[in-house]
Design a protein around this motif. Structure first.
Motif, PDB file in Angstrom:
ATOM      1  N   ASN A   8       0.827  -1.214   0.000  1.00 28.05           N
ATOM      2  CA  ASN A   8       0.000   0.000   0.000  1.00 28.05           C
ATOM      3  C   ASN A   8       0.859   1.260   0.000  1.00 28.05           C
ATOM      4  N   ALA A   9       1.904   1.268   0.803  1.00 22.01           N
ATOM      5  CA  ALA A   9       2.798   2.437   0.851  1.00 22.01           C
ATOM      6  C   ALA A   9       3.468   2.641  -0.498  1.00 22.01           C
ATOM      7  N   PHE A  10       3.905   1.553  -1.110  1.00 20.00           N
ATOM      8  CA  PHE A  10       4.581   1.683  -2.402  1.00 20.00           C
ATOM      9  C   PHE A  10       3.621   2.161  -3.475  1.00 20.00           C
ATOM     10  N   GLU A  11       2.487   1.520  -3.572  1.00 16.82           N
ATOM     11  CA  GLU A  11       1.540   1.850  -4.639  1.00 16.82           C
ATOM     12  C   GLU A  11       0.901   3.227  -4.470  1.00 16.82           C
ATOM     13  N   SER A  12       0.803   3.707  -3.244  1.00 20.03           N
ATOM     14  CA  SER A  12       0.223   5.037  -3.009  1.00 20.03           C
ATOM     15  C   SER A  12       1.262   6.145  -3.157  1.00 20.03           C
ATOM     16  N   GLY A  13       2.534   5.766  -3.301  1.00 21.45           N
ATOM     17  CA  GLY A  13       3.600   6.752  -3.417  1.00 21.45           C
ATOM     18  C   GLY A  13       4.130   7.232  -2.087  1.00 21.45           C
ATOM     19  N   ASN A  14       3.677   6.621  -0.999  1.00 18.47           N
ATOM     20  CA  ASN A  14       4.108   7.028   0.344  1.00 18.47           C
ATOM     21  C   ASN A  14       5.342   6.275   0.833  1.00 18.47           C
ATOM     22  N   PHE A  15       5.859   5.373   0.048  1.00 19.58           N
ATOM     23  CA  PHE A  15       7.067   4.646   0.426  1.00 19.58           C
ATOM     24  C   PHE A  15       8.255   5.573   0.208  1.00 19.58           C
ATOM     25  N   PRO A  16       9.134   5.717   1.197  1.00 22.72           N
ATOM     26  CA  PRO A  16      10.273   6.626   1.043  1.00 22.72           C
ATOM     27  C   PRO A  16      11.211   6.176  -0.081  1.00 22.72           C
ATOM     28  N   PRO A  17      11.474   7.032  -1.049  1.00 23.43           N
ATOM     29  CA  PRO A  17      12.355   6.659  -2.159  1.00 23.43           C
ATOM     30  C   PRO A  17      13.726   6.166  -1.698  1.00 23.43           C
ATOM     31  N   SER A  18      14.214   6.692  -0.601  1.00 24.30           N
ATOM     32  CA  SER A  18      15.535   6.278  -0.107  1.00 24.30           C
ATOM     33  C   SER A  18      15.546   4.814   0.339  1.00 24.30           C
ATOM     34  N   LEU A  19      14.374   4.232   0.584  1.00 21.86           N
ATOM     35  CA  LEU A  19      14.289   2.839   1.018  1.00 21.86           C
ATOM     36  C   LEU A  19      14.013   1.872  -0.135  1.00 21.86           C
ATOM     37  N   PHE A  20      13.793   2.425  -1.336  1.00 29.71           N
ATOM     38  CA  PHE A  20      13.527   1.535  -2.471  1.00 29.71           C
ATOM     39  C   PHE A  20      14.845   1.059  -3.066  1.00 29.71           C
ATOM     40  N   ASP A  21      15.370   0.023  -2.429  1.00 33.17           N
ATOM     41  CA  ASP A  21      16.628  -0.576  -2.849  1.00 33.17           C
ATOM     42  C   ASP A  21      16.354  -1.932  -3.505  1.00 33.17           C
ATOM     43  N   HIS A  22      17.409  -2.684  -3.750  1.00 36.39           N
ATOM     44  CA  HIS A  22      17.262  -3.991  -4.388  1.00 36.39           C
ATOM     45  C   HIS A  22      16.365  -4.918  -3.564  1.00 36.39           C
ATOM     46  N   GLY A  23      16.526  -4.909  -2.244  1.00 33.35           N
ATOM     47  CA  GLY A  23      15.700  -5.751  -1.379  1.00 33.35           C
ATOM     48  C   GLY A  23      14.229  -5.401  -1.472  1.00 33.35           C
ATOM     49  N   ALA A  24      13.922  -4.115  -1.551  1.00 26.49           N
ATOM     50  CA  ALA A  24      12.525  -3.685  -1.690  1.00 26.49           C
ATOM     51  C   ALA A  24      11.975  -4.102  -3.048  1.00 26.49           C
ATOM     52  N   HIS A  25      12.799  -4.037  -4.064  1.00 28.62           N
ATOM     53  CA  HIS A  25      12.407  -4.470  -5.406  1.00 28.62           C
ATOM     54  C   HIS A  25      12.052  -5.959  -5.382  1.00 28.62           C
ATOM     55  N   LEU A  26      12.880  -6.767  -4.726  1.00 35.19           N
ATOM     56  CA  LEU A  26      12.611  -8.198  -4.599  1.00 35.19           C
ATOM     57  C   LEU A  26      11.343  -8.457  -3.805  1.00 35.19           C
ATOM     58  N   ARG A  27      11.142  -7.687  -2.747  1.00 39.12           N
ATOM     59  CA  ARG A  27       9.953  -7.872  -1.921  1.00 39.12           C
ATOM     60  C   ARG A  27       8.692  -7.523  -2.700  1.00 39.12           C
ATOM     61  N   LEU A  28       8.733  -6.476  -3.471  1.00 40.11           N
ATOM     62  CA  LEU A  28       7.593  -6.092  -4.304  1.00 40.11           C
ATOM     63  C   LEU A  28       7.253  -7.229  -5.276  1.00 40.11           C
ATOM     64  N   ALA A  29       8.272  -7.828  -5.862  1.00 41.17           N
ATOM     65  CA  ALA A  29       8.060  -8.970  -6.757  1.00 41.17           C
ATOM     66  C   ALA A  29       7.455 -10.142  -5.983  1.00 41.17           C
ATOM     67  N   TRP A  30       8.013 -10.452  -4.832  1.00 45.95           N
ATOM     68  CA  TRP A  30       7.562 -11.592  -4.026  1.00 45.95           C
ATOM     69  C   TRP A  30       6.093 -11.443  -3.633  1.00 45.95           C
ATOM     70  N   ILE A  31       5.711 -10.261  -3.162  1.00 46.55           N
ATOM     71  CA  ILE A  31       4.324 -10.019  -2.747  1.00 46.55           C
ATOM     72  C   ILE A  31       3.377 -10.204  -3.928  1.00 46.55           C
ATOM     73  N   ASN A  32       3.718  -9.615  -5.051  1.00 48.26           N
ATOM     74  CA  ASN A  32       2.852  -9.718  -6.229  1.00 48.26           C
ATOM     75  C   ASN A  32       2.787 -11.145  -6.762  1.00 48.26           C
ATOM     76  N   LEU A  33       3.898 -11.855  -6.745  1.00 47.73           N
ATOM     77  CA  LEU A  33       3.882 -13.245  -7.182  1.00 47.73           C
ATOM     78  C   LEU A  33       2.994 -14.097  -6.284  1.00 47.73           C
ATOM     79  N   LYS A  34       3.077 -13.876  -4.997  1.00 49.76           N
ATOM     80  CA  LYS A  34       2.228 -14.627  -4.058  1.00 49.76           C
ATOM     81  C   LYS A  34       0.753 -14.388  -4.353  1.00 49.76           C
ATOM     82  N   GLN A  35       0.399 -13.153  -4.634  1.00 46.12           N
ATOM     83  CA  GLN A  35      -1.008 -12.802  -4.808  1.00 46.12           C
ATOM     84  C   GLN A  35      -1.553 -13.108  -6.200  1.00 46.12           C
TER      85      GLN A  35
END
Length: 130
Positions: A8-35
């Motif tokens: 929700n934070a990422f999709e709403s634009g409220n996720f801090p850009p400084s925290l969007f690193d490789h790990g966050a990229h992988l997590r975004l993929a993992w969450i979407n793949l699960k769903q």
């Protein structure tokens, strides 16, 4: 942040850009793949990152092939995983964080990070399919 809060934070634009690193990229993929599975995850993640880049940057950082390859790579490891939480998944397969470029080099015989075609459209692997 749990997975729903992260998404929700990422999709709403409220996720801090400084925290969007490789790990966050992988997590975004993992969450979407699960769903949603691979095809819909690719669509969702690509659109979400494009939107995030437009909102927090100049819209030039999104890389199509890298994003699709990331999702396909995460999906491959998810098929072997016993983990139900992202942190456990990364502990199970630490190479996703520590050696990701080397994983991609098994599939691509060129540096896709600097290939202009790969940035703008998905380029399938030339060495080993996903």
């Amino acid at each position: 942040m749990n997975d729903l809060e992260f998404l929700n934070a990422f999709e709403s634009g409220n996720f801090p850009p400084s925290l969007f690193d490789h790990g966050a990229h992988l997590r975004l993929a993992w969450i979407n793949l699960k769903q949603y599975g691979e095809e819909k995850a690719i669509e969702n993640v690509c659109q979400s990152i494009r939107n995030f880049d437009a909102l927090h940057g100049d819209g030039s950082k999104f890389h199509t092939t890298l994003t699709v390859a990331s999702i396909k790579t995460v999906n491959h490891f998810m098929q072997k995983s016993k983990s139900h939480q992202f942190a456990d998944f990364i502990r199970e397969f630490p190479r996703l964080k520590t050696s990701f470029k080397e994983l991609l080099n098994q599939h691509y015989g060129f540096d896709l990070f600097f290939d202009p075609k790969a940035k703008n459209e998905y380029v399938a692997p030339d060495l080993l399919p996903f």
